[in-house]
Design an enzyme around this catalytic site. Structure first.
Site, PDB file in Angstrom:
ATOM      1  CG  LEU A 101      -2.017  -1.044   1.301  1.00 38.34           C
ATOM      2  CD1 LEU A 101      -2.737  -0.968   2.643  1.00 38.34           C
ATOM      3  CD2 LEU A 101      -3.007  -0.895   0.156  1.00 38.34           C
ATOM      4  CG  ASP A 102       0.347   4.185  -2.982  1.00 34.15           C
ATOM      5  OD1 ASP A 102       1.149   3.319  -3.379  1.00 34.15           O
ATOM      6  OD2 ASP A 102      -0.504   4.727  -3.703  1.00 34.15           O
ATOM      7  CG  PHE A 103       4.173   7.512   3.047  1.00 37.72           C
ATOM      8  CD1 PHE A 103       5.102   6.838   3.821  1.00 37.72           C
ATOM      9  CD2 PHE A 103       3.834   8.811   3.406  1.00 37.72           C
ATOM     10  CE1 PHE A 103       5.681   7.433   4.941  1.00 37.72           C
ATOM     11  CE2 PHE A 103       4.399   9.415   4.516  1.00 37.72           C
ATOM     12  CZ  PHE A 103       5.323   8.725   5.286  1.00 37.72           C
TER      13      PHE A 103
END
Length: 230
Positions: A101-103
């Site tokens: 998952l993105d930041f």
């Protein structure tokens, strides 16, 4: 690795002895007698001949984490906390992430040391849906659902995305189901309409749902029933 190859690689057995062991049904994998030379021996398998343990097998581990924002989907990062930093577990270096998952994206993250299990979960060929709750800067219209269902062309990869399902929940919120995990895929899909994603939260991966009792940053081990779903 094939069982006959695993046994032949041991200095104590030659090929003829291996064939005899299998014919005499003296080999067990995970407690079950095995005579098929093509049976697979995995790193988690316990292999025995008679009463002698040839490989104890390390235990497979499976965790569900509620990923908070501001956390990197990586095992190590010199600047930011990682999802593995949230786990109070031994031998964390053996673990890997199944579906990053993105930041600042939140929600369900699965962590394991079982590569075969994680590949089944994340490979596009399995077509397991990943469901996201999305909030955007601009209104979402019915045109989005039609376009996503048809597929979007990504020039960077020179491919068209698999059909995706979009359910409108409000003027600027929706639930999106995709079967792929391309780089920043959800944000790029909404970016096709010049609509910025403000919040992105993964609710499920295939049949595995984020435990509603897990607060951001919390995790738990998967149950045997959950593991068998994949």
């Amino acid at each position: 690795m094939r069982l006959d190859r695993f046994l032949s690689n041991l200095p104590r057995f030659n090929r003829q002895q291996v064939r005899l062991l299998l014919v005499e049904r003296r080999v067990r994998i995970d407690g079950q007698i095995v005579s098929d030379p093509h049976a697979q021996v995995r790193e988690f398998s316990r292999v025995e001949v008679d009463d002698q343990v040839l490989q104890a097998g390390r235990p497979p581990r499976y965790f569900m984490l509620h990923k908070p924002p501001g956390c990197v989907s990586a095992t190590r990062d010199p600047q930011h906390p990682t999802v593995l930093d949230l786990l109070d577990e031994p031998d964390k270096d053996d673990l890997h992430i199944a579906g990053r998952l993105d930041f600042n994206t939140t929600g369900l993250m699965l962590i394991t040391n079982d590569g075969s299990w994680s590949r089944r979960l994340t490979q596009p060929q399995t077509k397991l849906p990943k469901v996201y709750y999305v909030e955007t800067e601009q209104p979402i219209t019915a045109e989005y659902a039609v376009t996503f269902a048809r597929g979007l062309y990504f020039a960077f990869e020179n491919l068209t995305t698999q059909p995706a399902e979009l359910l409108l929940l409000g003027p600027r919120s929706a639930r999106l189901s995709i079967v792929e995990g391309r780089y920043h895929q959800v944000k790029r899909m909404f970016g096709h309409f010049d609509n910025k994603v403000l919040r992105l939260h993964r609710e499920c991966m295939g049949p595995l749902l984020l435990d509603a009792e897990l607060e951001p940053g919390q995790y738990r081990a998967l149950s045997p029933e959950e593991i068998q779903l994949i």
